[in-house]
Write an enzyme that holds these catalytic residues in place. Structure first.
Site, short mmCIF file in Angstrom:
data_model
loop_
_atom_site.label_atom_id
_atom_site.label_comp_id
_atom_site.label_asym_id
_atom_site.label_seq_id
_atom_site.Cartn_x
_atom_site.Cartn_y
_atom_site.Cartn_z
N TYR A 101 -27.61 -12.33 35.64
CA TYR A 101 -28.23 -13.04 36.42
C TYR A 101 -27.31 -14.25 36.58
CZ TYR A 101 -31.24 -16.94 38.02
OH TYR A 101 -32.04 -17.93 38.79
N GLU A 189 -28.41 -17.65 44.38
CA GLU A 189 -28.77 -16.75 43.35
C GLU A 189 -28.23 -15.53 43.44
OE1 GLU A 189 -32.84 -17.07 41.09
OE2 GLU A 189 -32.81 -15.20 42.51
#
Ligand code: GDP
Ligand code: MN
Length: 380
Positions: A101, A189
């Site tokens: 992530y 993101e």
């Protein structure tokens, strides 16, 4: 403004971030064509601006034409958390060794940018933060100094990404930071950022929120705006420069100031009604703005009454009253209008309206009374 995954990936690609080859498809036939083009196996992905598409059945692997037909057919039209899928992104499927992530966002209280990196990606970061907070490496970035490769290298070490992935990941993080800052994002993101069995690192998903305050230096964002909403009311409001959000109820709302507009929705709910929209006309409550606001609300067939809630501050109520009268000359409104006018020059404002009041142009002294009247009219 939030981007769809495919738009986010195109945005990433401009900054040199590796993504899988793919394209959009609006029909099963288009999906097939893209799948053959990028080569099997492919992933068929719902394009909706909401997370958790995978869990909701919006991300499927397809190994051949029949599977593409099946999954594309099922996903198009699928309702994912209230978002109906109208468009797919088809890309060549990747083999996944690891899911990471990575994101950048603004840390307002600290006046810095905030990077988040984790070797445990794929799942929602909120879940990781809850269950395993130590698995997230946070990086506070001074916006003046930015993020250099040396810092990114230390960061991937700290996050304990697999050794083989670290150098590529550090380079991607520097590119993602550039995308976030030069690209004027509020959020950039990648989840998951993957490591393949062959040792390659690339972005499998993209979540990008653009900072609307920077739109003046991004004429290319017009293309994103065109796909931003399917709601014809919101499109019309956007064209007129209004701060409008469509809702499902029957009382149209106009207020000056976002806080007052929110309170107006609450009061309408409190007295048993439902709001058709949120609309903040801000400080510029002149005739042009008022006419535009009334026009957008009037075009909504669900609207049965209109509640204009103005608290004069810098905006003077007499100007608003003149604005309303002027607007009513320009547009013909089918629903009754209930006004609550208070604050600076309220007495003068009400006096201006007094000779024009009738059963479809009504004033009430308080916000609560005005809400009651508007709700009663909406139910009549
Ligand atoms: P989200 O659920 O909306 O975040 O959609 P994602 O694009 O992140 O996809 C969800 C999950 O599907 C990912 O975490 C992966 O596990 C899986 N997935 C997506 N693309 C691929 C792919 O190319 N190959 C494989 N094997 N899995 C994928
Ligand atoms: Mn994802």
């Amino acid at each position: 403004m939030d981007l769809f995954e495919y738009q986010g990936k195109q945005y990433f690609a401009r900054f040199g971030i590796a993504i899988s080859p793919g394209d959009v498809a609006d029909t099963v036939d288009e999906a097939l064509a893209v799948a053959r083009e990028v080569g099997y196996p492919v992933v068929v992905k719902a394009q909706v601006k909401v997370g958790g598409r995978g869990k909701a059945g919006g991300v499927k692997l397809a190994n051949n034409d029949d599977e593409v037909r099946l999954h594309a057919g099922n996903i198009l039209g699928l309702d994912i958390k209230g978002h109906v899928v109208k468009r797919l992104w088809i890309e060549h499927a990747s083999d996944i060794e690891k899911e990471y992530y990575a994101s950048f966002t603004l840390d307002r209280p600290n006046k810095t940018h905030l990077g988040m990196l984790s070797a445990q990606g794929g799942v929602e970061i909120e879940v990781v933060a809850e269950e395993n907070p130590d698995a997230i490496a946070f990086l506070s970035i001074d916006p003046v100094r930015g993020l250099d490769l040396a810092t990114a290298r230390r960061w991937v070490d700290e996050a304990q990404l697999d050794e083989v992935a670290r150098e590529q990941a550090a380079e991607i993080l520097v590119k993602l930071y550039r995308c976030y800052t030069e690209g004027d994002c509020d959020l950039a993101e990648i989840n998951p950022l993957i490591l393949t069995p062959e040792g390659k690192v690339h972005a499998l998903d993209a979540k990008v929120t653009l900072d609307e305050n920077a739109s003046f230096r991004h004429p290319e964002w017009a293309a994103y705006r065109a796909t931003e909403t399917d709601d014809p009311r919101e499109k019309m409001a956007k064209e007129k420069g209004l701060n409008y959000i469509g809702l499902d109820g029957s009382v149209g709302i106009i207020a000056n100031g976002a806080g007052l507009a929110m309170s107006t929705l609450d009061v309408v709910n409190q007295v048993g009604g439902t709001a058709a929209n949120f609309l903040d006309i801000g400080g510029g409550a002149d005739a042009a703005v008022m006419a535009a606001a009334l026009e957008v609300i009037n075009a909504d067939p669900k609207v049965k009454s209109i509640f204009v809630n103005i608290f004069g501050g810098i905006t003077r109520v007499d100007e608003v009253a003149n604005g309303v009268l002027e607007a009513l000359k320009r547009v013909s409104i089918t629903s009754p209008i209930v006004l609550r006018l208070d604050g600076t020059n309220a007495v003068e404002g009400r006096a201006i309206l007094a000779p024009h009041l009738n059963e479809s142009l009504i004033t009430e002294a308080t916000m609560l009374d005005a809400a009651r009247r508007a709700v009663t009219l909406a139910k009549a």
